[in-house]
Design a protein around this motif. Structure first.
Motif, PDB file in Angstrom:
ATOM      1  N   LYS A   2     -32.298   0.638 -18.220  1.00 56.35           N
ATOM      2  CA  LYS A   2     -32.312   1.502 -17.036  1.00 56.35           C
ATOM      3  C   LYS A   2     -32.795   2.874 -17.459  1.00 56.35           C
ATOM      4  O   LYS A   2     -32.388   3.387 -18.502  1.00 56.35           O
ATOM      5  CB  LYS A   2     -30.895   1.605 -16.455  1.00 56.35           C
ATOM      6  N   SER A   3     -33.670   3.457 -16.639  1.00 54.41           N
ATOM      7  CA  SER A   3     -34.178   4.781 -16.992  1.00 54.41           C
ATOM      8  C   SER A   3     -34.482   5.573 -15.724  1.00 54.41           C
ATOM      9  O   SER A   3     -34.857   5.001 -14.693  1.00 54.41           O
ATOM     10  CB  SER A   3     -35.449   4.624 -17.833  1.00 54.41           C
ATOM     11  N   THR A   4     -34.318   6.904 -15.814  1.00 52.99           N
ATOM     12  CA  THR A   4     -34.576   7.774 -14.663  1.00 52.99           C
ATOM     13  C   THR A   4     -35.554   8.874 -15.067  1.00 52.99           C
ATOM     14  O   THR A   4     -35.434   9.435 -16.157  1.00 52.99           O
ATOM     15  CB  THR A   4     -33.259   8.396 -14.168  1.00 52.99           C
ATOM     16  N   THR A  44     -35.067   6.054 -10.408  1.00 45.42           N
ATOM     17  CA  THR A  44     -34.372   5.239 -11.410  1.00 45.42           C
ATOM     18  C   THR A  44     -34.914   3.819 -11.339  1.00 45.42           C
ATOM     19  O   THR A  44     -35.057   3.255 -10.246  1.00 45.42           O
ATOM     20  CB  THR A  44     -32.852   5.224 -11.142  1.00 45.42           C
ATOM     21  N   GLU A  46     -34.439  -0.083 -13.095  1.00 42.72           N
ATOM     22  CA  GLU A  46     -33.696  -0.962 -14.010  1.00 42.72           C
ATOM     23  C   GLU A  46     -34.300  -2.364 -13.954  1.00 42.72           C
ATOM     24  O   GLU A  46     -34.429  -2.940 -12.863  1.00 42.72           O
ATOM     25  CB  GLU A  46     -32.216  -1.038 -13.632  1.00 42.72           C
ATOM     26  N   ASN A 321     -30.881  11.878 -17.725  1.00 43.78           N
ATOM     27  CA  ASN A 321     -29.847  10.827 -17.760  1.00 43.78           C
ATOM     28  C   ASN A 321     -29.037  10.777 -16.462  1.00 43.78           C
ATOM     29  O   ASN A 321     -28.052  10.062 -16.362  1.00 43.78           O
ATOM     30  CB  ASN A 321     -28.940  10.965 -18.993  1.00 43.78           C
ATOM     31  N   HIS A 323     -28.824   9.151 -13.530  1.00 42.31           N
ATOM     32  CA  HIS A 323     -29.343   7.976 -12.810  1.00 42.31           C
ATOM     33  C   HIS A 323     -28.925   7.987 -11.335  1.00 42.31           C
ATOM     34  O   HIS A 323     -27.860   8.497 -10.994  1.00 42.31           O
ATOM     35  CB  HIS A 323     -28.801   6.700 -13.461  1.00 42.31           C
TER      36      HIS A 323
END
Ligand code: DP6
Length: 325
Positions: A2-4, A44, A46, A321, A323
């Motif tokens: 998962k990344s934002t 975000t 994922e 970070n 999210h």
């Protein structure tokens, strides 16, 4: 997985209008822009085996046309990362999307950075910029910092954006003026496709390289008048092409024209400011930071205006970070 990412929108001083290769959004000319600090998209992404389908939510909505465009971009990322996992994507804009404030620029820049990071790819800025360009041409320019040029290029790899000057280089503001919150009816896509039906488009392409170099010279010299005159003439030229394309495209409303006139009046009073517009009715005014308050005070007198967003130049897309889910 998962990344934002957060990405700014950008407004072009010299506009992208028309493509050499529509399949890869290869522009007909180089373009130059500035990132906008308060027009931001946060996204975000994922990837997970839990998801049976891609789920895309933008500003709380799931609209088929937008979702399909985002899924196509996820496919590009999956292909690069050699994964087949489905994704959940939540995206939020700090401004009305699809209204001519280049939400596709910030949207695809944020999706590119968050998506590649979530897929475990570590791309450099040049690679991120070319990939973002495949989603939306102007998104390539929301990856680098501050004042940015997107190279015309001759193939996928050679058309990428890079930073000409960092965000703190010049204290100029861009004031985005929302004259309508309606969704625009004609997107940039139609404009790119019909640009060469204008009898003036060939001449535009002929003169563009010189214009780009004069603009960069004005930026280098921090010559605000030279800069403003080029930028305003360029905006009018883009809309002249749109207006003379077949079928003609008129993006302005009465508020747009009132703002253009206000700009002209302010200049006669010695307050320097110049306007531009993308493919929509929202003008953006450039001014030296010190004149911002005076200009906003004048703008607030105009009835048609729904909102005013003041932006300074800012950095390009970055990972956070915080999210969204
Ligand atoms: C007038 O192809 O980047 O803003 O179709 O919304 O993805 P979307 O836009 P894009 O075209 C941008 C056209 C422009 C000029 C510019 O940003 O350079």
């Amino acid at each position: 997985m998962k990344s934002t990412a957060v990405a700014p929108s950008n407004i072009a001083f010299i506009k992208y209008w028309g493509r050499k290769d529509p399949k890869i959004n290869l522009p007909n000319s180089a373009t130059v822009s500035m990132n906008m600090s308060n027009l931001l998209t946060t996204t975000t992404v994922e990837f997970s085996k839990e998801y049976k389908n891609d789920q895309i939510t933008i500003d709380g909505e799931n609209i088929e046309k937008e979702s399909n465009r985002a899924i196509k971009h996820l496919d590009r990322i999956r292909k690069l990362a050699k994964i087949s996992l489905k994704a959940k994507v939540i995206s939020r804009n700090s401004f009305p999307k699809s209204s001519g404030l280049a939400s596709s620029a910030s949207g695809f820049a944020a999706l590119t950075l968050a998506g590649t990071n979530a897929a475990g790819l570590k791309l450099n800025k040049r690679q991120l910029s070319t990939l973002a360009r495949l989603g939306s041409g102007s998104a390539a320019r929301s990856i680098p910092d501050g004042f940015v040029e997107l190279k015309e290029g001759h193939d996928h790899k050679s058309s990428y954006a890079y930073s000409l000057f960092p965000a703190h280089y010049w204290k100029i503001n861009s004031i985005a003026i929302i004259t309508s919150t309606d969704k625009k009816t004609i997107g940039s896509l139609e404009g790119h496709e019909s640009a060469n039906t204008s009898p003036f488009y060939k001449k535009r392409l002929e003169l563009l390289p010189k214009k780009v170099s004069l603009l960069k010279e004005a930026l280098r010299a921090k010559d605000f008048i030279k800069f403003g005159e080029i930028v305003e003439a360029e905006a009018l030229e883009l809309h002249a092409i749109a207006l003379t394309s077949k079928p003609p495209i008129l993006y302005w409303n009465s508020g747009t024209i009132t703002v253009m006139k206000t700009c002209e009046n302010l200049r006669t009073k010695g307050i320097l400011c110049y306007f531009t517009m993308d493919a929509g009715p929202q003008p953006v005014i450039y001014c030296l930071e010190k004149n911002t308050k005076k200009i906003v005070k004048e703008l607030k007198k105009i009835e048609d205006i729904k909102n005013i967003i003041i932006n300074s130049p800012c950095k390009g897309a970055f990972i956070t970070n915080k999210h969204l889910f």
